[in-house]
Scaffold this motif. Structure first.
Motif, PDB file in Angstrom:
ATOM      1  N   GLY A   1      10.257   6.964  -0.180  1.00 33.86           N
ATOM      2  CA  GLY A   1       9.525   5.710  -0.154  1.00 33.86           C
ATOM      3  C   GLY A   1       8.300   5.756   0.736  1.00 33.86           C
ATOM      4  N   ALA A   2       7.989   6.946   1.276  1.00 31.71           N
ATOM      5  CA  ALA A   2       6.846   7.050   2.189  1.00 31.71           C
ATOM      6  C   ALA A   2       5.523   7.145   1.437  1.00 31.71           C
ATOM      7  CB  ALA A   2       7.015   8.263   3.103  1.00 31.71           C
ATOM      8  N   GLY A   3       5.581   7.358   0.127  1.00 37.26           N
ATOM      9  CA  GLY A   3       4.348   7.449  -0.645  1.00 37.26           C
ATOM     10  C   GLY A   3       3.914   8.877  -0.942  1.00 37.26           C
ATOM     11  N   LYS A   4       4.816   9.847  -0.720  1.00 38.13           N
ATOM     12  CA  LYS A   4       4.468  11.257  -0.950  1.00 38.13           C
ATOM     13  C   LYS A   4       4.119  11.510  -2.418  1.00 38.13           C
ATOM     14  CE  LYS A   4       8.549  12.792   0.362  1.00 38.13           C
ATOM     15  NZ  LYS A   4       9.319  11.554   0.563  1.00 38.13           N
TER      16      LYS A   4
ATOM     17  N   LYS B   1       0.839  -1.191   0.000  1.00 41.39           N
ATOM     18  CA  LYS B   1       0.000   0.000   0.000  1.00 41.39           C
ATOM     19  C   LYS B   1       0.879   1.247   0.000  1.00 41.39           C
ATOM     20  CE  LYS B   1      -4.212  -1.851   1.988  1.00 41.39           C
ATOM     21  NZ  LYS B   1      -4.961  -2.164   3.221  1.00 41.39           N
ATOM     22  N   ALA B   2       1.080   1.833  -1.175  1.00 43.91           N
ATOM     23  CA  ALA B   2       1.928   3.024  -1.274  1.00 43.91           C
ATOM     24  C   ALA B   2       1.263   4.198  -0.571  1.00 43.91           C
ATOM     25  CB  ALA B   2       2.190   3.364  -2.741  1.00 43.91           C
ATOM     26  N   VAL B   3      -0.063   4.279  -0.709  1.00 45.78           N
ATOM     27  CA  VAL B   3      -0.841   5.279   0.007  1.00 45.78           C
ATOM     28  C   VAL B   3      -1.879   4.504   0.805  1.00 45.78           C
ATOM     29  CG1 VAL B   3      -2.408   7.243  -0.206  1.00 45.78           C
ATOM     30  CG2 VAL B   3      -0.499   6.984  -1.817  1.00 45.78           C
ATOM     31  N   ASN B   4      -1.897   4.734   2.106  1.00 44.49           N
ATOM     32  CA  ASN B   4      -2.728   3.900   2.964  1.00 44.49           C
ATOM     33  C   ASN B   4      -3.746   4.739   3.728  1.00 44.49           C
ATOM     34  OD1 ASN B   4      -3.786   1.857   4.459  1.00 44.49           O
ATOM     35  ND2 ASN B   4      -1.869   1.311   5.516  1.00 44.49           N
ATOM     36  N   ASP B   5      -4.961   4.780   3.207  1.00 46.19           N
ATOM     37  CA  ASP B   5      -6.061   5.385   3.942  1.00 46.19           C
ATOM     38  C   ASP B   5      -5.782   6.851   4.307  1.00 46.19           C
ATOM     39  OD1 ASP B   5      -8.566   5.345   5.055  1.00 46.19           O
ATOM     40  OD2 ASP B   5      -7.866   4.643   7.012  1.00 46.19           O
ATOM     41  N   VAL B   6      -5.415   7.629   3.306  1.00 46.32           N
ATOM     42  CA  VAL B   6      -5.070   9.023   3.568  1.00 46.32           C
ATOM     43  C   VAL B   6      -6.263   9.938   3.311  1.00 46.32           C
ATOM     44  CG1 VAL B   6      -3.713  10.986   2.726  1.00 46.32           C
ATOM     45  CG2 VAL B   6      -2.599   8.784   3.109  1.00 46.32           C
ATOM     46  N   SER B   7      -6.568  10.778   4.265  1.00 41.85           N
ATOM     47  CA  SER B   7      -7.580  11.815   4.068  1.00 41.85           C
ATOM     48  C   SER B   7      -6.895  13.169   4.201  1.00 41.85           C
ATOM     49  CB  SER B   7      -8.698  11.689   5.109  1.00 41.85           C
ATOM     50  OG  SER B   7      -9.373  10.464   4.915  1.00 41.85           O
ATOM     51  N   LEU B   8      -7.275  14.074   3.319  1.00 45.40           N
ATOM     52  CA  LEU B   8      -6.585  15.358   3.282  1.00 45.40           C
ATOM     53  C   LEU B   8      -7.541  16.420   2.770  1.00 45.40           C
ATOM     54  CD1 LEU B   8      -3.693  16.717   3.440  1.00 45.40           C
ATOM     55  CD2 LEU B   8      -3.486  16.206   1.007  1.00 45.40           C
ATOM     56  N   ASP B   9      -7.586  17.557   3.456  1.00 44.64           N
ATOM     57  CA  ASP B   9      -8.392  18.669   2.969  1.00 44.64           C
ATOM     58  C   ASP B   9      -7.490  19.856   2.722  1.00 44.64           C
ATOM     59  OD1 ASP B   9     -11.399  18.069   3.111  1.00 44.64           O
ATOM     60  OD2 ASP B   9     -10.568  17.155   4.934  1.00 44.64           O
TER      61      ASP B   9
ATOM     62  N   GLU C   1       5.420   5.629   5.592  1.00 49.06           N
ATOM     63  CA  GLU C   1       4.841   4.338   5.221  1.00 49.06           C
ATOM     64  C   GLU C   1       3.412   4.439   4.720  1.00 49.06           C
ATOM     65  OE1 GLU C   1       5.468   1.704   8.501  1.00 49.06           O
ATOM     66  OE2 GLU C   1       7.644   1.924   8.376  1.00 49.06           O
ATOM     67  N   GLY C   2       3.175   5.398   3.826  1.00 44.26           N
ATOM     68  CA  GLY C   2       1.872   5.476   3.164  1.00 44.26           C
ATOM     69  C   GLY C   2       0.819   6.265   3.911  1.00 44.26           C
ATOM     70  N   SER C   3       1.122   6.681   5.148  1.00 45.94           N
ATOM     71  CA  SER C   3       0.109   7.392   5.917  1.00 45.94           C
ATOM     72  C   SER C   3       0.585   8.781   6.328  1.00 45.94           C
ATOM     73  CB  SER C   3      -0.238   6.621   7.196  1.00 45.94           C
ATOM     74  OG  SER C   3      -0.630   5.311   6.881  1.00 45.94           O
ATOM     75  N   ILE C   4      -0.352   9.698   6.446  1.00 44.41           N
ATOM     76  CA  ILE C   4      -0.016  10.997   7.034  1.00 44.41           C
ATOM     77  C   ILE C   4      -0.077  10.818   8.548  1.00 44.41           C
ATOM     78  CG2 ILE C   4      -0.774  13.372   7.371  1.00 44.41           C
ATOM     79  CD1 ILE C   4      -1.700  13.419   4.492  1.00 44.41           C
ATOM     80  N   ILE C   5       1.091  10.882   9.185  1.00 49.01           N
ATOM     81  CA  ILE C   5       1.120  10.590  10.618  1.00 49.01           C
ATOM     82  C   ILE C   5       0.918  11.845  11.448  1.00 49.01           C
ATOM     83  CG2 ILE C   5       2.528   8.509  10.441  1.00 49.01           C
ATOM     84  CD1 ILE C   5       4.932  10.309  11.282  1.00 49.01           C
ATOM     85  N   GLU C   6       1.137  12.994  10.812  1.00 48.65           N
ATOM     86  CA  GLU C   6       0.994  14.224  11.564  1.00 48.65           C
ATOM     87  C   GLU C   6       0.834  15.388  10.606  1.00 48.65           C
ATOM     88  OE1 GLU C   6       4.129  14.716  14.362  1.00 48.65           O
ATOM     89  OE2 GLU C   6       3.175  16.407  15.382  1.00 48.65           O
TER      90      GLU C   6
END
Lengths: 214, 270
Positions: free
Chosen positions: B60-63, B38-46, B239-244
């Motif tokens: 490699g974080a999926g940016k 999962k290069a992008v994992n369940d990301v929500s962004l506004d 790792e595919g997620s926005i952690i902060e």
């Protein structure tokens, strides 16, 4: 003397028809074949690969005999000219589509992506972005291939098309002097290949000069 | 596949519509899967109109995958996306050509490798897409192209081929090409990573100017100075997620997440 030369040189007519006829057909029909070669379905790619492999893997002379002598057995009689042009065209198409396929690999994925990001439709992308770069990438190989076809076209003499080699052969039967007769034929082939090479070089330098300077 | 055109002032949002009504871009639970990964994992962004968000994080974080999902260079495996009035739902299948076109109409993209068309002059690079996509006349397109080339300081290079321009110049031409299409959201995928630092600075200068002109921007970058001083928000991806995600000062000086702290101390060397 001059009459003999003129007689052989008139064979250039069929040589030119065979070479440029099959080259033109191959250059055009090779393009739609790319769609099969680049298909996302493995089965279609597999079929394409097998066909191209068979066409290229059997000697041109054998194909020529199959379409002239072999197909006749099935009740379809092809004239020497038709059989020759058909055979050379099919072979040229297989080679051209492989050249195109190689050329496509030379175009970076970023070109497709930039076109996509700019919202260009598929036709505009092919026509304005990919096509011109493909043309540049393949033009030297296409010229080499046409010169190859020019030389392969000599094979059509074996089934009775009155090309350069055929006429040189006839003159040898009448007058002997094989060295002289086939020497003339050879010289005419060289003469014919010259403009192809020059044309290709001019086109290539003209399009690379613009954007190969770093 | 559902494409709904929400009018900006429609108060009765359908069920499941993006939560933030005021946002210009709303990505909901986007996932992009390559095989098992999962290069992008369940990301929500506004993203609000005029906002500049920097996306940082280890390689490699999926940016890149994430911002490529926003103009559908990568089609997300699941989730929903709205930009302006264009919405696409990836849970219900592959997006139609029309919905891809609608969405891309809002966006412009700048790549790490510039991706100019090498067989066209700078001017034609900027005019051709306008003529083919927006059906502008040659004169109109050229006038606009010259404006944009001027904006990036390269009107003198209009007649040059990309190979006759430096990397920094090529990237500025690429920015002009994207801007001439009237995007409302600019996506930058590591625009300075392929350039020497001093050349990168001239790109960042152009981007800073764009930001001050109120362009909405999403920037994948390793330029911490840019992230800190130009963007309104910094999103940290691991790792595919926005952690902060938060204001740059807070993320840079007082990150909450331990992995953000690790990443920052590695890149800032402290």
């Amino acid at each position: 003397m001059f009459e003999i030369f003129a007689y052989i040189a008139r064979g250039a007519g069929w040589t030119i028809v065979m070479t440029f006829g099959s080259a033109a057909i191959g250059i055009v029909l090779g393009l739609p074949l790319l769609v099969l070669a680049e298909s996302k379905f493995a089965l279609i790619r597999g079929i394409y690969n097998s066909i191209v492999h068979v066409i290229r893997g059997v000697p041109t002379l054998v194909w020529l005999f199959i379409s002239f002598f072999g197909v006749g057995q099935l009740g379809i009689t092809l004239s020497p000219v038709t059989a020759s042009l058909l055979t050379l065209s099919i072979i040229a198409t297989a080679y051209m589509s492989e050249i195109y396929r190689g050329g496509m690999k030379a175009i970076p994925a970023g070109q497709w992506e930039a076109a996509g990001a700019l919202n260009l439709d598929r036709w505009s992308t092919l026509r304005f972005v990919i096509g011109p770069q493909l043309f540049r990438a393949v033009s030297p190989s296409v010229a080499t291939q046409i010169i190859g076809l020019l030389k392969d076209s000599a094979l059509v003499s074996t089934i009775g098309v009155a090309d350069l080699v055929f006429r040189a052969g006839i003159m040898t039967q009448y007058h002997a002097h094989g060295l002289y007769m086939f020497g003339i034929a050879g010289a005419v082939y060289l003469l014919l290949s010259l403009p192809i090479a020059v044309f290709s070089r001019t086109v290539h330098t003209r399009i690379t000069r613009r954007y190969a300077v770093a | 596949m559902s494409i709904s055109h929400l009018s900006p002032n429609s108060s009765a949002l359908e069920e499941g519509a993006p939560a933030m009504e005021g946002s210009f871009v709303s990505a909901v639970q986007l996932t992009k899967q390559f095989g098992e990964h999962k290069a992008v994992n369940d990301v929500s962004l506004d993203v609000a109109k005029g906002e500049v968000i920097s996306i940082i994080g280890p390689s490699g974080a999926g940016k890149s995958s994430l911002i490529r999902c926003l103009n559908l260079l990568e089609v997300p495996s699941s989730g929903r996306l709205r930009i302006g009035d264009a919405t696409v739902d990836f849970d219900t299948g592959t997006p139609s050509k029309a919905s891809v076109r609608n969405l891309r109409n809002y966006t412009g993209m700048v790549f790490q490798s510039f991706n100019l068309f090498p067989h066209f002059t700078a001017l034609k690079n900027v005019t051709l897409p306008q003529m083919r996509v927006h059906r502008r006349s040659k004169a109109e397109a050229e006038e606009r192209a010259m404006q944009e080339l001027k904006r990036v300081g390269l009107e003198s290079k209009a007649g040059a081929y990309p190979a006759q321009c430096s990397g920094g110049q090529q990237q500025r031409i690429a920015i002009a090409r994207a801007l001439a299409m009237d995007p409302q959201l600019m996506l930058f995928d590591e625009p300075t990573s392929g350039l020497d630092p001093e050349i990168g600075a001239e790109i960042l200068q152009v981007m800073r100017k764009l930001a001050s002109d109120n362009m909405t921007m999403l920037v994948v970058t390793h330029e911490m100075e840019f992230a800190r001083h130009v963007s309104n928000q910094v999103a940290v991806m691991v790792e595919g997620s926005i952690i902060e995600q938060g204001p740059p000062e807070q993320i840079m000086t007082a990150p909450n997440n331990i992995r953000t702290q690790k990443f920052l101390s590695a890149v800032l060397g402290r």
